[in-house]
Write a protein that holds these residues in place. Structure first.
Motif, PDB file in Angstrom:
ATOM      1  N   SER A  71       0.861  -1.175   0.000  1.00  0.00           N
ATOM      2  CA  SER A  71       0.000   0.000   0.000  1.00  0.00           C
ATOM      3  C   SER A  71       0.902   1.231   0.000  1.00  0.00           C
ATOM      4  N   PRO A  72       0.517   2.285  -0.646  1.00  0.00           N
ATOM      5  CA  PRO A  72      -0.683   2.501  -1.446  1.00  0.00           C
ATOM      6  C   PRO A  72      -0.582   1.790  -2.798  1.00  0.00           C
ATOM      7  N   VAL A  73      -1.733   1.609  -3.421  1.00  0.00           N
ATOM      8  CA  VAL A  73      -1.811   0.912  -4.697  1.00  0.00           C
ATOM      9  C   VAL A  73      -1.645   1.933  -5.828  1.00  0.00           C
ATOM     10  N   ILE A  74      -0.853   1.554  -6.815  1.00  0.00           N
ATOM     11  CA  ILE A  74      -0.662   2.390  -8.000  1.00  0.00           C
ATOM     12  C   ILE A  74      -1.664   1.930  -9.050  1.00  0.00           C
ATOM     13  N   SER A  79      -7.522   5.296 -20.277  1.00  0.00           N
ATOM     14  CA  SER A  79      -7.057   6.206 -21.329  1.00  0.00           C
ATOM     15  C   SER A  79      -5.544   6.403 -21.328  1.00  0.00           C
ATOM     16  N   ASP A  80      -4.833   5.844 -20.340  1.00  0.00           N
ATOM     17  CA  ASP A  80      -3.376   5.953 -20.312  1.00  0.00           C
ATOM     18  C   ASP A  80      -2.774   5.153 -21.470  1.00  0.00           C
ATOM     19  N   SER A  81      -1.618   5.586 -21.928  1.00  0.00           N
ATOM     20  CA  SER A  81      -0.921   4.880 -23.013  1.00  0.00           C
ATOM     21  C   SER A  81      -0.124   3.706 -22.437  1.00  0.00           C
ATOM     22  N   LEU A  82       0.184   2.754 -23.317  1.00  0.00           N
ATOM     23  CA  LEU A  82       1.022   1.632 -22.888  1.00  0.00           C
ATOM     24  C   LEU A  82       2.432   2.106 -22.549  1.00  0.00           C
ATOM     25  N   LYS A  83       2.855   3.207 -23.157  1.00  0.00           N
ATOM     26  CA  LYS A  83       4.156   3.772 -22.802  1.00  0.00           C
ATOM     27  C   LYS A  83       4.148   4.172 -21.324  1.00  0.00           C
ATOM     28  N   THR A  84       3.079   4.817 -20.873  1.00  0.00           N
ATOM     29  CA  THR A  84       2.946   5.202 -19.466  1.00  0.00           C
ATOM     30  C   THR A  84       2.979   3.967 -18.573  1.00  0.00           C
ATOM     31  N   VAL A  85       2.248   2.929 -18.965  1.00  0.00           N
ATOM     32  CA  VAL A  85       2.212   1.675 -18.199  1.00  0.00           C
ATOM     33  C   VAL A  85       3.605   1.059 -18.116  1.00  0.00           C
ATOM     34  N   ALA A  86       4.295   0.984 -19.248  1.00  0.00           N
ATOM     35  CA  ALA A  86       5.624   0.385 -19.274  1.00  0.00           C
ATOM     36  C   ALA A  86       6.600   1.177 -18.402  1.00  0.00           C
ATOM     37  N   GLN A  96       2.092  -5.834 -12.751  1.00  0.00           N
ATOM     38  CA  GLN A  96       0.686  -5.675 -13.071  1.00  0.00           C
ATOM     39  C   GLN A  96       0.146  -4.429 -12.376  1.00  0.00           C
ATOM     40  N   LEU A  97      -0.882  -3.850 -12.990  1.00  0.00           N
ATOM     41  CA  LEU A  97      -1.497  -2.646 -12.439  1.00  0.00           C
ATOM     42  C   LEU A  97      -3.011  -2.748 -12.554  1.00  0.00           C
ATOM     43  N   PRO A  98      -3.719  -2.389 -11.492  1.00  0.00           N
ATOM     44  CA  PRO A  98      -5.169  -2.303 -11.604  1.00  0.00           C
ATOM     45  C   PRO A  98      -5.542  -1.075 -12.443  1.00  0.00           C
ATOM     46  N   VAL A  99      -6.661  -1.168 -13.141  1.00  0.00           N
ATOM     47  CA  VAL A  99      -7.146  -0.066 -13.966  1.00  0.00           C
ATOM     48  C   VAL A  99      -8.408   0.498 -13.308  1.00  0.00           C
ATOM     49  N   MET A 100      -8.369   1.808 -13.038  1.00  0.00           N
ATOM     50  CA  MET A 100      -9.495   2.485 -12.367  1.00  0.00           C
ATOM     51  C   MET A 100     -10.028   3.595 -13.268  1.00  0.00           C
ATOM     52  N   GLN A 164     -11.332  -2.282   1.426  1.00  0.00           N
ATOM     53  CA  GLN A 164     -12.019  -2.014   2.694  1.00  0.00           C
ATOM     54  C   GLN A 164     -13.144  -1.030   2.384  1.00  0.00           C
ATOM     55  N   GLY A 165     -14.378  -1.490   2.581  1.00  0.00           N
ATOM     56  CA  GLY A 165     -15.519  -0.669   2.181  1.00  0.00           C
ATOM     57  C   GLY A 165     -15.516  -0.537   0.674  1.00  0.00           C
ATOM     58  N   GLU A 166     -15.423   0.689   0.185  1.00  0.00           N
ATOM     59  CA  GLU A 166     -15.377   0.947  -1.258  1.00  0.00           C
ATOM     60  C   GLU A 166     -13.967   1.266  -1.735  1.00  0.00           C
ATOM     61  N   LYS A 167     -13.002   1.294  -0.814  1.00  0.00           N
ATOM     62  CA  LYS A 167     -11.656   1.786  -1.130  1.00  0.00           C
ATOM     63  C   LYS A 167     -10.645   0.647  -1.276  1.00  0.00           C
ATOM     64  N   VAL A 168      -9.878   0.696  -2.366  1.00  0.00           N
ATOM     65  CA  VAL A 168      -8.782  -0.259  -2.561  1.00  0.00           C
ATOM     66  C   VAL A 168      -7.629   0.198  -1.668  1.00  0.00           C
ATOM     67  N   VAL A 169      -7.270  -0.648  -0.697  1.00  0.00           N
ATOM     68  CA  VAL A 169      -6.245  -0.263   0.275  1.00  0.00           C
ATOM     69  C   VAL A 169      -4.926  -1.008   0.087  1.00  0.00           C
ATOM     70  N   GLY A 170      -4.921  -2.046  -0.756  1.00  0.00           N
ATOM     71  CA  GLY A 170      -3.690  -2.796  -0.943  1.00  0.00           C
ATOM     72  C   GLY A 170      -3.757  -3.723  -2.138  1.00  0.00           C
ATOM     73  N   ILE A 171      -2.586  -4.233  -2.505  1.00  0.00           N
ATOM     74  CA  ILE A 171      -2.471  -5.210  -3.592  1.00  0.00           C
ATOM     75  C   ILE A 171      -1.495  -6.296  -3.138  1.00  0.00           C
ATOM     76  N   ILE A 172      -1.781  -7.531  -3.525  1.00  0.00           N
ATOM     77  CA  ILE A 172      -0.917  -8.666  -3.181  1.00  0.00           C
ATOM     78  C   ILE A 172      -0.603  -9.434  -4.453  1.00  0.00           C
ATOM     79  N   THR A 173       0.678  -9.757  -4.624  1.00  0.00           N
ATOM     80  CA  THR A 173       1.122 -10.571  -5.754  1.00  0.00           C
ATOM     81  C   THR A 173       1.820 -11.823  -5.216  1.00  0.00           C
ATOM     82  N   LYS A 174       2.158 -12.721  -6.097  1.00  0.00           N
ATOM     83  CA  LYS A 174       2.892 -13.923  -5.688  1.00  0.00           C
ATOM     84  C   LYS A 174       4.204 -13.533  -5.003  1.00  0.00           C
ATOM     85  N   GLN A 175       4.852 -12.510  -5.525  1.00  0.00           N
ATOM     86  CA  GLN A 175       6.121 -12.028  -4.971  1.00  0.00           C
ATOM     87  C   GLN A 175       5.945 -11.595  -3.515  1.00  0.00           C
ATOM     88  N   ASP A 176       4.810 -10.963  -3.192  1.00  0.00           N
ATOM     89  CA  ASP A 176       4.553 -10.512  -1.825  1.00  0.00           C
ATOM     90  C   ASP A 176       4.410 -11.701  -0.878  1.00  0.00           C
TER      91      ASP A 176
END
Length: 183
Positions: A71-74, A79-86, A96-100, A164-176
């Protein structure tokens, strides 16, 4: 000072948990944990019990998602470009990134999605928008969900979001999960 305070300090250190992480799990500030452990603050009994409960859950093997999450989650936008993602993935060393969009989860984008776009579009891939390549949103769990459940979800998905509630408070990956096991 409660005799439990010494027990809290001992358990926290034995588990390799920082004051900052314990503070996050309990919902207080790191300086407060430091003052409690130093005997400079006399906490309410309810706070002492909560600290002990959190440490005992970790010690007893039932680890909650909140312990392992980042946390915090990025996020990125459709509408973002793949260049921005990369650039984000490279800079932050994430896969990986969540899309909001409008505070709502609408998808997920992974390194594989980016590489696939490069294969298909070549040099023009940098201007492709996330909405064109994103997959379904990552699964969500409560902060209290067990890491066992999260681990099962990670067998099928690149990430799990902690909500938590309506808010994304964290992200977990295999690495975590692996990082937690090696603490």
């Amino acid at each position: 000072m409660f005799p439990e305070i010494e027990e809290i300090r001992r358990k926290r250190k034995k588990l390799g948990l920082s004051q900052k992480k314990l503070a996050e799990l309990v919902g207080v500030s790191q300086p407060l944990i430091a003052r409690i452990e130093a005997g400079k603050f006399d906490p309410k009994l309810s706070l002492v019990k909560k600290m002990l409960r959190v440490l005992e859950e970790i010690e007893g093997g039932r680890v909650e998602a909140r312990v392992v999450m980042n946390s915090p989650v990025i996020f990125v936008s459709p509408s973002d470009s793949l260049k921005t993602v990369a650039e984000l993935m490279t800079e932050k060393e994430i896969s990986q990134l969540p899309v909001m969009e409008n505070d709502k989860l609408v998808g997920g984008v992974t390194e594989a999605d980016v590489v696939r776009a490069v294969l298909e579009k070549g040099e023009g891939a940098e201007s492709i928008r996330v909405r064109e390549v994103m997959g379904d949103p990552f699964p969500v769990v409560d902060p209290e969900e067990s890491v066992n459940v999260v681990s099962k979800l990670l067998m099928e998905h690149p990430a799990v979001l902690v909500v938590q509630g309506e808010k994304v408070v964290g992200i977990i990956t295999k690495q975590d999960v692996m990082r937690f096991l090696t603490k």
